[in-house]
Design a protein around this motif. Structure first.
Motif, short mmCIF file in Angstrom:
data_model
loop_
_atom_site.label_atom_id
_atom_site.label_comp_id
_atom_site.label_asym_id
_atom_site.label_seq_id
_atom_site.Cartn_x
_atom_site.Cartn_y
_atom_site.Cartn_z
N ALA A 188 0.68 -1.48 0.16
CA ALA A 188 0.28 0.20 0.21
C ALA A 188 0.95 1.51 0.14
N TYR A 189 0.08 2.50 0.30
CA TYR A 189 0.88 3.68 -0.16
C TYR A 189 0.75 4.60 1.35
N MET A 190 1.80 5.07 2.07
CA MET A 190 1.60 6.27 3.07
C MET A 190 2.21 7.30 2.59
N ASN A 191 1.51 8.90 3.24
CA ASN A 191 1.65 9.92 3.06
C ASN A 191 2.61 9.92 4.75
N LYS A 192 3.21 11.87 4.67
CA LYS A 192 3.08 11.65 6.19
C LYS A 192 2.32 11.96 6.49
N GLU A 193 1.02 12.00 6.71
CA GLU A 193 0.22 12.13 7.97
C GLU A 193 -0.43 10.96 8.03
N SER A 194 -0.50 9.82 7.42
CA SER A 194 -0.89 8.33 7.84
C SER A 194 0.08 7.64 7.34
N LEU A 195 1.38 7.48 8.01
CA LEU A 195 2.79 7.52 8.82
C LEU A 195 2.73 7.46 10.15
N ALA A 196 2.31 8.80 10.10
CA ALA A 196 2.62 9.46 11.65
C ALA A 196 0.81 8.64 12.27
N LYS A 197 0.06 8.35 11.70
CA LYS A 197 -1.24 8.30 12.48
C LYS A 197 -0.90 6.44 12.93
N THR A 198 0.32 5.81 12.04
CA THR A 198 0.25 4.35 12.05
C THR A 198 1.29 4.43 13.48
N ILE A 199 2.01 5.61 13.48
CA ILE A 199 3.13 5.27 14.47
C ILE A 199 2.36 5.68 15.90
N SER A 221 -5.13 6.33 0.14
CA SER A 221 -5.60 5.83 -0.77
C SER A 221 -5.78 6.91 -2.47
N ARG A 222 -5.12 6.17 -2.97
CA ARG A 222 -4.76 7.28 -3.99
C ARG A 222 -5.89 7.37 -4.88
N SER A 223 -6.47 6.24 -5.21
CA SER A 223 -7.93 6.42 -6.05
C SER A 223 -10.03 7.21 -5.30
N ARG A 224 -9.18 7.30 -4.17
CA ARG A 224 -9.69 8.52 -3.26
C ARG A 224 -9.75 9.25 -2.73
N GLN A 225 -8.24 9.38 -2.97
CA GLN A 225 -7.57 10.25 -2.40
C GLN A 225 -8.03 10.85 -0.80
N GLU A 226 -7.92 9.74 -0.07
CA GLU A 226 -8.20 10.19 1.65
C GLU A 226 -7.05 8.48 2.12
N LEU A 227 -7.34 8.87 3.48
CA LEU A 227 -6.35 8.57 4.52
C LEU A 227 -7.38 7.48 4.95
N TRP A 228 -7.06 5.91 5.23
CA TRP A 228 -7.57 5.04 5.51
C TRP A 228 -7.34 4.03 6.32
N HIS A 229 -7.74 3.59 7.54
CA HIS A 229 -7.83 2.77 8.86
C HIS A 229 -7.92 1.34 8.28
N LYS A 230 -7.33 0.95 8.25
CA LYS A 230 -7.33 -0.98 7.70
C LYS A 230 -8.09 -1.76 8.57
N GLY A 231 -8.77 -2.04 8.77
CA GLY A 231 -9.85 -3.60 9.26
C GLY A 231 -11.51 -1.72 10.26
N ALA A 232 -11.27 -0.55 9.43
CA ALA A 232 -12.17 0.24 10.07
C ALA A 232 -13.68 -0.13 9.75
N THR A 233 -13.49 -1.08 9.16
CA THR A 233 -15.04 -1.53 8.35
C THR A 233 -15.22 -2.74 8.39
N SER A 234 -13.96 -3.82 8.29
CA SER A 234 -13.86 -5.15 8.19
C SER A 234 -13.98 -5.55 9.60
N GLY A 235 -12.91 -4.52 10.77
CA GLY A 235 -12.41 -5.54 11.44
C GLY A 235 -11.04 -6.23 11.95
N HIS A 236 -10.99 -6.36 10.51
CA HIS A 236 -9.65 -6.76 10.58
C HIS A 236 -8.31 -6.27 10.47
N THR A 237 -8.25 -4.95 11.35
CA THR A 237 -6.87 -4.34 11.99
C THR A 237 -5.96 -4.74 11.83
#
Length: 205
Positions: free
Chosen positions: A29-40, A49-65
């Motif tokens: 996948a891809y990270m920008n500075k903000e998503s990397l900071a949130k991950t840490i 997300s390059r297609s949606r041009q927004e941050l996404w949290h893995k598992g936010a909808t599926s629960g598979h974090t």
């Protein structure tokens, strides 16, 4: 740390997500500075997300974090390996990894990955207890039978070694490892805890 990462002209860096236990590559996948900071900060993976041009949290909808174990940068600081402990499939198709399509397969070689795969199969056998399966038989007979088999196979390995019979040692060692994994499952001791202990001992030497 983030300041040293070489983001591309779009402000992104490639993140290879890897299972911390099995070392299997789960997704890219891809990270920008903000998503990397949130991950840490959160200890769970966030991507861009390059297609949606927004941050996404893995598992936010599926629960598979994915719980982050470590983040490593390559020598050029322009790619990341994110080691995680997944709580479910990484792929939206429901598979453990996104990498399931085989383009080319040459001769297979032995891999430590089989230990993880075998441990998962044994765990599933104990949960489902399918009729006719040898693993089911062992769990049904209980700890005494399992311990007996571990002892028998260990003895066979020793005999093969004393006889200088490499082929016998290979066969009996494979049987020993399998029965040891069954024993660990019966005792609810994770093979990954054993591997972690080995790593810790190695670091201390």
């Amino acid at each position: 740390m983030i300041e040293n990462i070489q983001f591309d002209e779009r402000g992104l860096v490639t993140a290879v997500v890897q299972d911390a236990n099995t070392k299997e590559v789960l997704t890219v996948a891809y990270m920008n500075k903000e998503s990397l900071a949130k991950t840490i900060e959160s200890g769970e993976t966030w991507f861009y997300s390059r297609s949606r041009q927004e941050l996404w949290h893995k598992g936010a909808t599926s629960g598979h974090t994915q719980k982050v174990v470590s983040i490593k940068a390559d020598c050029d600081q322009d790619a990341l390996i994110v080691e995680v402990l997944p709580t479910g499939p990484a792929c939206h198709n429901g598979t453990i990894s996104c990498f399931t399509e085989v383009i080319q397969q040459n001769e297979k070689v032995g891999s430590i990955d089989i230990i993880s795969k075998l441990a998962r199969v044994i765990e599933k056998r104990e949960q489902e207890m399918p009729e006719g399966a040898y693993t089911t038989y062992l769990f049904d007979k209980g700890i005494d039978k399992i311990c007996k088999k571990v002892g028998e196979e260990a003895t066979e390995v020793v005999i093969g070694a004393k006889n200088r019979d490499a082929e016998e040692v290979k066969w009996e060692a494979a049987d020993l490892i399998y029965h040891l994994l069954v024993l660990l499952q019966e005792q609810k001791v994770s093979i990954y805890d054993v591997l972690h202990l080995l790593e810790k001992r190695h670091e201390e030497k």
